[in-house]
Design an enzyme around this catalytic site. Sequence first.
Site, short mmCIF file in Angstrom:
data_model
loop_
_atom_site.label_atom_id
_atom_site.label_comp_id
_atom_site.label_asym_id
_atom_site.label_seq_id
_atom_site.Cartn_x
_atom_site.Cartn_y
_atom_site.Cartn_z
N GLU A 56 0.88 -4.28 1.00
CA GLU A 56 0.00 -3.31 0.36
C GLU A 56 -0.74 -3.93 -0.82
OE1 GLU A 56 -0.45 -0.82 2.13
OE2 GLU A 56 1.35 -1.02 3.35
N GLU A 96 -2.24 1.58 0.67
CA GLU A 96 -2.77 0.62 -0.30
C GLU A 96 -3.83 1.18 -1.23
OE1 GLU A 96 -5.39 0.02 3.47
OE2 GLU A 96 -3.30 0.51 3.01
N ASN A 97 -3.82 2.48 -1.50
CA ASN A 97 -4.83 3.10 -2.36
C ASN A 97 -5.09 2.25 -3.61
OD1 ASN A 97 -4.35 5.65 -0.74
ND2 ASN A 97 -2.41 5.51 -1.86
N GLU A 157 -5.94 -4.69 8.78
CA GLU A 157 -4.50 -4.68 9.05
C GLU A 157 -4.02 -5.98 9.69
OE1 GLU A 157 -2.66 -2.76 7.67
OE2 GLU A 157 -3.86 -0.99 7.22
N ALA A 185 3.62 2.70 3.90
CA ALA A 185 3.04 2.71 2.56
C ALA A 185 1.53 2.80 2.70
CB ALA A 185 3.44 1.46 1.78
#
Length: 862
Positions: free
Chosen positions: A305, A271-272, A327, A269
């Site tokens: 996310e 995380e925008n 991260e 995925a």
Amino acid sequence: MADVQRPDAAPPPIIRRADYVPPAWRVPEVALDFMLDADETWVRATLSVVRADSGAGMPLALDGGGQKLVSLRVDGVPATWRTDGDRILIDLPGNAHRIETECVIHPATNTQLMGLYASGGLLCTQCEAEGFRRITFFPDRPDILSRYTVRMEADRATYPVLLANGDRINGGDLPGGRHWAQWRDPFPKPSYLFALVAGDLAVNRDRFITRSGRGVDLGIWVREGDLPRTGHAMAALKASMAWDERVYGREYDLSVFNIVAVADFNFGAMENKGLNIFNSRYILADPETATDADYDAVAGVVAHEYFHNWSGNRVTCRDWFQLSLKEGFTVFRDQQFSADQGSAAVKRIEDVRLLRAAQFPEDGGPLAHPVRPDSYIEISNFYTATVYNKGAELIRMMATMLGWDRFRRGCDLYFDRHDGQAVTCEDFVRAIEEGGEADLSRFRLWYSQAGTPRVTATLDHHGTAATLRLTQSLAATPGQPVKQPMPIPLRVALFGAETGRRLGEERLIVLEDAAAEIPFEGLAERPVLSINRGFSAPVIVETTRPAADLALLSAHDDDPFARYEALQQLMLDTILADLQGRIDHAPVIAAMRDVLGDAARDPAFVAEAVLPPSEAFVGDHLPAIDPEAVHAARERLRAAIGGALVDDWRGLHDRLKAGAYELTPAAKGGRRLRTIALSYMFAAGAADAAARAWAQFEAADNMTDRQGALAALASSDAAERPRALAAFYDRYRGDALVIDKWFSTQALSTRPDTLRAVIALAAHPDFTLANPNRVRALIGAFAANQRAFHQADGQGYRFVADMILALDPINPQTAARMVPPFGRWRRFDPDRATLMTAELNRILAVPGLSRDVFEQVSKSLA
């Protein structure tokens, strides 16, 4: 050392952390205008650029990646520019300018799935790490933070939904069946967090009220037919938002939070900011198609996310060497969340099993690198278990040493001090140090030194006292021949050898130096050592505890992870002794019988504890790995446990048959233990094992039970095996995520003909190299099957190498992730090592090899 060469071109340049320089130009504002179409998309970009203090005399550098530049204007006037590879360099006289570019890109042919690409009728983006430059020319680096305004125009029938970061501020219909939408993200962000999605999507809507009383509109966007499978993800999102407020004091900052699920995605995925884009496997779940592990993964990834909104978005990375800044910290946070949602003990066991399976081998091989790397050729290769999972362990160690309250004060200082900035791992450690009032100067070595420390522990008992002697060592890794001792926090307790009771309180010992001695006084009986409780440090602990002591700890230790670890160590010691010709399964069987007594109280923990160490983990404890011998020794142990306790396994399989499906910790633990009981019955050769598996398969009202039975049959010679595989495929044909399970179940089979089956599956009509999930399901799973991949004739190596070469021109990121199993060639016998290096050299000799694969292969050979 194997020969490393690139015949077709000069080696690609090496990017070094030491060479970092601040950007010469800042880009405070970005306006993007998209004319969207799968075949040809036009992108107009307007950049407001400002010269930075460090940019005197420096040109503006704009990164590109294969798009066609139609026009470039500076302050409204056509500009002159020069190129440097894929970059455009513009000499600008003043300190502030407006740059306008117009480009054409082709999403439908973007098989790399980076930048703007087409997936199942959607247009979507993936910009981390360096995908934004494939959309438009831009200084594509994480320390350029900009506010984005995005306008999208498209055919309404084809793309009725138009989404981007931030809040929708305008939109409407246009002539010719077209429409437009405009979005504005008020928070400065790096280009890697840009996102756009256009397509025909349905939405699951909900709402969250923050602790300050603001309403946030939530939406999970999927294909219409997938909408019923989004409920679990939405519940996980709301739980994550509440948890981050409660535990870290972090409140969501926009009025909208959207998630979109896509079928073709290189990662799990992304995380925008305000528009998370997910691999559909981490959004879609219902009992019929998702296992309990899938449910847990969906909740964990949704949480991960979402947590990035602060640990990654509001505070981001200065450069890609700092990747673990976001991260590692966010993995630790999602691990905490998942532990709070279910069984903390089982979650910790799962996290450590993953670390040992993926990160320890990485630390011990040619691809070893520090949590904060010093150099790379292709940044996509550094989305590794070291950066993510070991990075999370570093955060956990700091929290352990400081205690939660002091650690939380440090986190608050970090967020408050660096909000809206692009910073470094050092900035994070400094904030924890200052906020937590601690000295972490020596701890910083964990970020710069690669490798897994080994701790030897010896407990000498004398009268009513004992002395614990500890030493630490860290082997040489590529580029780091000499290491310094690092602070290692070890939770330690002693237990009475006669009573099984704990002798005194648990102690936290921080091993700072190469060696230390720790005294214990007032012991009423012989002590048994319980060390690295809760896996307080990511190290390998070497002790000489006899089988009786390990059995005692597996029955009486009051730390669940330590109980699990004791039984695992007992099984590992038994397998290793078997490999040396000393077969004695009795201690394991006795300990296993004691552990099964807890099955009614905590089936989830028992299910983890009774699984023997994996073949790969066993191999890591040998000077040279013999895959066939390891497989045979492990199977002998499984057969002994299965046979001696066959009535217990049969009883568990009967007793744990559930009624109505529930997604509770107890129900999930029961399902897992029931399938493990079935696997032990197969190992014992029980006459009713296949019939029970088939009955479980046919009667299952959930994917966990059905796939568990299928996996047991897939590794057997039972007549029911082909019938179950065919029935599973027929039931789920057309459901890509479930058919992925069908592929991976066969690729992980322990049968001797697995390679032949996998080669046939690679020719199956449903197999494709275009979808990363499908590649991982078949090729990735097969490469993780130690016995099958390392078949003595080398055909397993040849097959995977062929797949890498076929995949590299299509999707080099995914191809590169198939290389690391070859890099372990030094751990195997000379014949297998020769075969593996031959395949690596064959890959390296292919003209036009991507930077991604070149880096992985060349480092594996060096």
